[in-house]
Motif scaffolding. Structure first.
Motif, PDB file in Angstrom:
ATOM      1  N   SER A  95      -2.401  -0.485  -5.934  1.00 10.37           N
ATOM      2  CA  SER A  95      -4.115  -0.587  -5.882  1.00 10.37           C
ATOM      3  C   SER A  95      -4.357  -0.852  -4.126  1.00 10.37           C
ATOM      4  N   SER A  96      -3.610  -1.280  -3.091  1.00  5.05           N
ATOM      5  CA  SER A  96      -4.541  -1.346  -1.929  1.00  5.05           C
ATOM      6  C   SER A  96      -3.832   0.603  -1.458  1.00  5.05           C
ATOM      7  N   PHE A 107      -2.340  -6.823   1.854  1.00  8.20           N
ATOM      8  CA  PHE A 107      -2.747  -7.631   0.565  1.00  8.20           C
ATOM      9  C   PHE A 107      -2.074  -7.647   0.063  1.00  8.20           C
ATOM     10  N   GLN A 108      -1.963  -8.426  -1.762  1.00  3.01           N
ATOM     11  CA  GLN A 108      -1.275  -8.707  -2.513  1.00  3.01           C
ATOM     12  C   GLN A 108      -0.656  -7.662  -3.587  1.00  3.01           C
ATOM     13  N   GLU A 109      -1.612  -6.748  -3.188  1.00  4.43           N
ATOM     14  CA  GLU A 109      -1.568  -5.635  -4.965  1.00  4.43           C
ATOM     15  C   GLU A 109      -0.926  -4.185  -4.585  1.00  4.43           C
ATOM     16  N   MET A 149      -3.491  -6.356   7.874  1.00  4.95           N
ATOM     17  CA  MET A 149      -4.370  -7.566   7.182  1.00  4.95           C
ATOM     18  C   MET A 149      -3.757  -6.834   5.766  1.00  4.95           C
ATOM     19  N   MET A 158       2.489  -0.170   3.510  1.00  3.37           N
ATOM     20  CA  MET A 158       0.974  -1.701   4.205  1.00  3.37           C
ATOM     21  C   MET A 158       1.951  -2.358   5.176  1.00  3.37           C
TER      22      MET A 158
END
Lengths: 299, 323
Positions: B103-104, B98-100, B96, B166
């Motif tokens: 902060s991920s 994530f959108q940020e 997965m 990411m």
């Protein structure tokens, strides 16, 4: 050539060291001179405590009944007490005992805070509910009442004091760790770690704990001050470390109070030491908190 | 014949516990995605698209719960797995993003440690080998000077770079399915295009499936093969991307298309908006969730929920119809 020049230009502003601790100390001295001074004073007391056996001019219980209640002089820099014991030596040995109690009790308190805070904050739900209600129940008892009850049941002594103070401050401090965990837990990287298939313990150890460490470090330093004060308070009440072991609290309450008019130095010396140590560690803790706050990073 | 779909979500319903009781965030959602395919889930905030994605990996948290449905991945139901079983899937078979990106990444761990993390978790390789893998992954996502950046901390990376990291983490174990939850929302437009192109290339290379969750129809047009439009926790329209653009059938989809500013319109012309507010999930109308905002709504729309029906090949719509 040009990079070298750039290095020279930027060197005085931020000369990064490969040792984070040196870097940090540099920032501490530059941004928080008061905190740095506090840390230094505390280190001096720590040093005196550790090497009390070498530094102290006389033994703890070397009595000289011919030289009782002498005012500070060259041979007795802080005077003598009612049994003719050197106050400076007793202060130094007192520092040793205070430091031992402070570090062990604050260490125990911090460990308890971390375990309870992590479990409560991370797992949430029922676990949080149960732990927090127990913490609530514990915290309804005033500290001093709890201390007095426990010490009068098990009797005074250094190990008892360390354990009871560790429990007392550890359980109260778990609230602070919990709060910090709750906010760290909501960060995306915790979810990301879960989405990568990390176990809870793994995530706690690797992602949550390092991020609450600033809080934990500050908690530890402020607890040291609090424990020294609490130990002095207990000894003042006669419930702390039993005589003839010298502690600042018992020096204040015993000889200090009894001979306040004949030898004011007896109360002044331990009182001042207490004030200075607790103040310096608190100032240092405040500075640490400010510097470790992520919002202050990069400034 | 074996099932061509890698993932099949069947009749999934998810609720969250709130102060006002249980709120259904996802209602009877059906989805499927095949290897090598990119499925876009489109919808506004609160339409249930992220919740759908999170429930695939069972990351709903304490307050969320799957009420019914099945999530078949490679033939086995993810909802039936025990904790250890789902952990084996997470990060290894399904990854997965994530959108940020800001902060991920964990601010106190180096990039190398974080990229190597899934490899170590799932493959149990020695640290040095995992780090080598991490270097390769960072190269793959076009991070310059990868081997020297392993020891850097996330704050030294820009938003786009972090999102690349990411992606590297997501790709670490060669997952069969990647779920990207608004991967480009926080990024500059030029960086968005780079990141999506990278993601698309890498999934094509490995023939893995991609679920792209977004509210950006421009993104959908360029990168998705199929699109599912969500509204009020339900899928309202689903079609191949080209078909959806040329021939949107649900009034909501049409509204979305109309509200994209075009380059050819005159600067004075007003943007067409969809009237009204997004639906309150705790208080959905008994009929079609979109009916209160729909310009074509009739009585039947307010009373009955429309079913998702096939209106053309591969084109489904949940609407009572309008002229």
């Amino acid at each position: 050539m040009s990079t070298r020049a750039a290095e020279l230009v930027s060197a005085p502003i931020s000369s990064k060291s490969s040792w984070p601790i040196i870097d940090f100390t540099r920032r501490l001295v530059r941004d928080k001179p008061l905190g740095a001074a506090g840390g230094l004073i505390f280190l001096i007391f720590l040093f005196c405590g550790i090497f009390a056996d070498i530094i102290a001019p006389y033994g703890i219980n070397d009595t000289d009944l011919h030289r009782r209640l002498e005012a500070p002089s060259l041979s007795f820099p802080l005077g003598t007490d009612h049994l003719g014991r050197d106050v400076l030596s007793r202060i130094l040995y007192g520092a040793q005992l205070s430091m031992v109690v402070a570090f062990l009790a604050a260490g125990l308190a911090t460990i308890i805070s971390i375990v309870l805070g992590l479990a409560s904050g991370y797992f949430g739900g029922k676990v949080d509910m149960i732990i927090q209600r127990m913490v609530d129940a514990w915290m309804t008892f005033p500290d001093l009442v709890l201390l007095i009850v426990v010490v009068s049941v098990v009797g005074p002594g250094v190990p008892q004091i360390i354990i009871i103070l560790g429990l007392l401050y550890g359980i109260a401090g778990s609230r602070i760790v919990r709060g910090s965990v709750v906010s760290v837990k909501e960060n995306m990287y915790t979810h990301a770690a879960q989405s990568m298939g990390g176990r809870n313990l793994y995530i706690l150890r690797r992602h949550i704990l390092p991020n609450v460490m600033p809080v934990v470090i500050v908690l530890f330093t402020t607890r040291i001050g609090a424990v020294i004060l609490a130990e002095a308070g207990l000894s003042f009440l006669g419930l702390g470390v039993p005589p003839p072991a010298p502690t600042w609290g018992s020096m204040l309450s015993g000889t200090g109070r009894t001979y306040m008019y004949l030898g004011p130095w007896l109360a002044l010396a331990p009182g001042l030491c207490l004030t200075i140590v607790v103040y310096s560690i608190n100032v240092y803790g405040d500075a640490l908190r400010d510097l470790l706050d992520p919002r202050m990073r990069g400034r | 014949m074996s099932n061509p779909n890698l993932l099949e979500v069947e009749d999934l319903s998810v609720s969250f516990r709130t102060d006002r009781g249980w709120v259904r965030a996802v209602d009877s959602v059906n989805l499927h995605v095949a290897p090598g395919e990119t499925l876009a889930i489109v919808g506004e905030s609160g339409s249930g698209k992220s919740v759908t994605a999170l429930s695939i990996l069972r990351l709903l948290g304490d307050s969320g719960q799957v009420d019914r449905g099945r999530i078949l991945f490679d033939g086995s139901d993810l909802l039936e797995l025990d904790d250890a079983g789902i952990r084996k899937i997470r990060g290894d078979r399904i990854a997965m993003i994530f959108q940020e990106p800001m902060s991920s990444l964990n601010p106190v761990l180096t990039i190398g440690k974080q990229v190597a993390e899934p490899i170590q978790l799932h493959r149990g390789l020695p640290w040095s080998v995992a780090l080598e893998h991490a270097t390769e992954l960072l190269r793959k996502v076009a991070i310059p000077d990868a081997e020297h950046r392993l020891g850097d901390y996330p704050h030294l990376f820009s938003g786009g770079m972090r999102q690349r990291v990411m992606i590297a983490m997501a790709l670490a174990c060669d997952p069969r399915l990647i779920i990207a939850d608004e991967p480009t929302t926080a990024l500059d437009v030029t960086v968005q295009a780079q990141i999506l192109a990278l993601l698309k290339d890498l999934t094509r290379e490995t023939n893995s499936a991609l679920i792209l969750i977004t509210h950006d129809l421009g993104v959908v047009a360029r990168y998705a093969d199929r699109v599912a439009v969500m509204y009020g926790g339900r899928i309202v329209e689903s079609a191949p991307a080209g078909e959806l653009y040329s021939n949107p059938q649900h009034p909501y989809t049409r509204g979305l298309m109309n509200s994209i500013p075009g380059l050819d319109g005159s600067p004075q012309s007003r943007l067409i908006t969809i009237e009204g507010q997004p639906p309150d999930l705790a208080n959905l109308p008994p009929g079609c969730a979109f009916a209160p905002r729909c310009p074509h709504a009739s009585n039947v729309c307010h009373d009955q929920k429309p079913a998702l029906e096939q209106i053309a090949e591969h084109h489904l719509r949940a609407c009572h119809g309008y002229e």
